[in-house]
Motif scaffolding. Structure first.
Motif, PDB file in Angstrom:
ATOM      1  N   ALA A 117       0.835  -1.204   0.000  1.00  0.00           N
ATOM      2  CA  ALA A 117       0.000   0.000   0.000  1.00  0.00           C
ATOM      3  C   ALA A 117       0.869   1.254   0.000  1.00  0.00           C
ATOM      4  O   ALA A 117       0.581   2.238  -0.699  1.00  0.00           O
ATOM      5  N   ALA A 118       1.960   1.224   0.775  1.00  0.00           N
ATOM      6  CA  ALA A 118       2.872   2.373   0.828  1.00  0.00           C
ATOM      7  C   ALA A 118       3.516   2.601  -0.541  1.00  0.00           C
ATOM      8  O   ALA A 118       3.651   3.746  -0.996  1.00  0.00           O
ATOM      9  N   ASP A 119       3.906   1.497  -1.195  1.00  0.00           N
ATOM     10  CA  ASP A 119       4.520   1.613  -2.526  1.00  0.00           C
ATOM     11  C   ASP A 119       3.527   2.200  -3.530  1.00  0.00           C
ATOM     12  O   ASP A 119       3.882   3.050  -4.354  1.00  0.00           O
ATOM     13  N   ILE A 120       2.283   1.737  -3.455  1.00  0.00           N
ATOM     14  CA  ILE A 120       1.258   2.223  -4.382  1.00  0.00           C
ATOM     15  C   ILE A 120       0.965   3.697  -4.128  1.00  0.00           C
ATOM     16  O   ILE A 120       0.843   4.498  -5.061  1.00  0.00           O
ATOM     17  N   ASN A 121       0.866   4.073  -2.860  1.00  0.00           N
ATOM     18  CA  ASN A 121       0.616   5.482  -2.540  1.00  0.00           C
ATOM     19  C   ASN A 121       1.772   6.369  -2.994  1.00  0.00           C
ATOM     20  O   ASN A 121       1.569   7.503  -3.438  1.00  0.00           O
ATOM     21  N   SER A 122       2.993   5.843  -2.901  1.00  0.00           N
ATOM     22  CA  SER A 122       4.162   6.591  -3.380  1.00  0.00           C
ATOM     23  C   SER A 122       4.080   6.771  -4.892  1.00  0.00           C
ATOM     24  O   SER A 122       4.397   7.848  -5.421  1.00  0.00           O
ATOM     25  N   LEU A 123       3.634   5.718  -5.582  1.00  0.00           N
ATOM     26  CA  LEU A 123       3.481   5.796  -7.034  1.00  0.00           C
ATOM     27  C   LEU A 123       2.392   6.794  -7.408  1.00  0.00           C
ATOM     28  O   LEU A 123       2.533   7.562  -8.369  1.00  0.00           O
ATOM     29  N   VAL A 124       1.307   6.807  -6.637  1.00  0.00           N
ATOM     30  CA  VAL A 124       0.223   7.764  -6.878  1.00  0.00           C
ATOM     31  C   VAL A 124       0.737   9.197  -6.731  1.00  0.00           C
ATOM     32  O   VAL A 124       0.426  10.075  -7.544  1.00  0.00           O
ATOM     33  N   THR A 125       1.539   9.430  -5.693  1.00  0.00           N
ATOM     34  CA  THR A 125       2.112  10.766  -5.488  1.00  0.00           C
ATOM     35  C   THR A 125       2.982  11.168  -6.675  1.00  0.00           C
ATOM     36  O   THR A 125       2.908  12.303  -7.170  1.00  0.00           O
ATOM     37  N   LYS A 126       3.792  10.224  -7.153  1.00  0.00           N
ATOM     38  CA  LYS A 126       4.664  10.487  -8.295  1.00  0.00           C
ATOM     39  C   LYS A 126       3.848  10.795  -9.546  1.00  0.00           C
ATOM     40  O   LYS A 126       4.168  11.712 -10.310  1.00  0.00           O
ATOM     41  N   ILE A 127       2.772  10.033  -9.744  1.00  0.00           N
ATOM     42  CA  ILE A 127       1.912  10.257 -10.912  1.00  0.00           C
ATOM     43  C   ILE A 127       1.249  11.623 -10.839  1.00  0.00           C
ATOM     44  O   ILE A 127       1.221  12.377 -11.816  1.00  0.00           O
ATOM     45  N   ASN A 128       0.715  11.954  -9.673  1.00  0.00           N
ATOM     46  CA  ASN A 128       0.025  13.239  -9.531  1.00  0.00           C
ATOM     47  C   ASN A 128       0.986  14.416  -9.696  1.00  0.00           C
ATOM     48  O   ASN A 128       0.619  15.460 -10.246  1.00  0.00           O
ATOM     49  N   GLN A 129       2.216  14.255  -9.243  1.00  0.00           N
ATOM     50  CA  GLN A 129       3.221  15.296  -9.466  1.00  0.00           C
ATOM     51  C   GLN A 129       3.516  15.426 -10.958  1.00  0.00           C
ATOM     52  O   GLN A 129       3.677  16.538 -11.480  1.00  0.00           O
TER      53      GLN A 129
END
Length: 301
Positions: free
Chosen positions: A186-198
């Motif tokens: 979940a932490a990895d996915i949330n990190s990926l989401v942050t990267k995508i949104n940036q």
């Protein structure tokens, strides 16, 4: 354990570059002396430094532009002389600024397209990881419910036998390990989401800048404009070039304007050097160009 939600949303509509239309040549100015009676001697007047073109390079382009006329005439009708009275100028016009901006937009759009492709790749990776995570969560929840039901059953009976108790303890430790693994996922996915949104934010900002440039470009470029002209007046004779996209384009403009300096008018074939619009390519003369040259210079076939 909560599911991961990705807030990814962007809508980008890039403006379409406005058509620049055709490049318009100006008409020839009538000469006071008989055409071709003497060679047109040209020299370099001024070169706007923003073109980044040296005098020697421009001279070499002019020599390429004069060659077809001299060959077709069977004599020298145009030649470079350092003291030549016909001045050739490269004038940095509003149209050239727009052309340069257009090249800049093309480069920006290539970077934008590459960045968007990279972002789409991240989004696909997110979807894959999210789907795998949700499947793992569903499996974990099912196993957890089965474990809880088994524990409740044995508790209702006053406790489980030692062997069953040990099995339940092993299941508990396995579930705890799976839960910890899911938390890391979940932490990895949330990190990926942050990267995508940036990335989305950066991409939208880039699109905004490109669209602003496109708007400026479309406002600056009209349907028709003079790419070059030949002028003969009280101030002297001169060829002015106002816009070109590349060396081949500049050479063709120079050849056309040298034709006017020799005394030639426009012809009707769109492929011709002496056609009023620069829609052809290359420096080769057409039959119409040669016919105009021979008629003006009174050259017998």
């Amino acid at each position: 354990m909560n599911a991961v939600k990705a807030g990814i949303e962007y809508v980008l509509v890039l403006s379409v570059l406005g058509a620049t239309g055709y490049f318009l040549y100006t008409k020839a100015v009538p000469l006071l002396t008989p055409p071709c009676s003497t060679s047109v001697e040209y020299s370099i007047g001024s070169i706007d430094p923003r073109y980044g073109l040296s005098t020697s390079t421009l001279v070499s382009y002019l020599k390429e532009a004069e060659a077809p006329w001299n060959k077709a005439a069977g004599k020298t009708v145009a030649t470079y002389m350092e003291t030549g009275s016909l001045k050739v100028n490269l004038v940095y016009s509003e149209q050239q600024a727009a052309t340069s901006l257009g090249k800049n937009i093309d480069a920006d759009q290539k970077v934008y397209v590459a960045a968007k492709a990279s972002l789409e790749s991240l989004r696909r990776a997110f979807e894959q990881q999210k789907n795998a995570y949700e499947a793992a969560v569903a499996s974990f929840n099912a196993a957890s419910e089965a474990y809880s039901a088994e524990v409740a059953k044995w508790n209702a009976r006053g406790g489980a036998p030692k062997e069953i108790f040990q099995q339940l303890e092993n299941q508990k430790r396995s579930l705890e390990a799976r839960q910890a693994s899911l938390a890391r996922d979940a932490a990895d996915i949330n990190s990926l989401v942050t990267k995508i949104n940036q990335g989305v934010t950066a991409l939208n900002a880039a699109a905004k800048k490109i669209n602003a440039k496109v708007s400026t470009y479309n406002s600056a470029v009209g349907d028709d404009f003079d790419q070059g002209d030949y002028v003969s007046d009280a101030q002297g004779k001169r060829i002015n070039v106002f816009e070109f996209t590349k060396a081949a384009d500049l050479k063709r403009v120079l050849e056309h304007e040298l034709g006017h300096a020799i005394g030639l008018g426009h012809v009707e074939n769109p492929a011709s050097i002496m056609y009023s619009y620069n829609v052809g390519s290359g420096l080769a003369l057409t039959e119409e160009d040669v016919a105009e040259l021979k008629a003006v210079c009174k050259i017998k076939s």
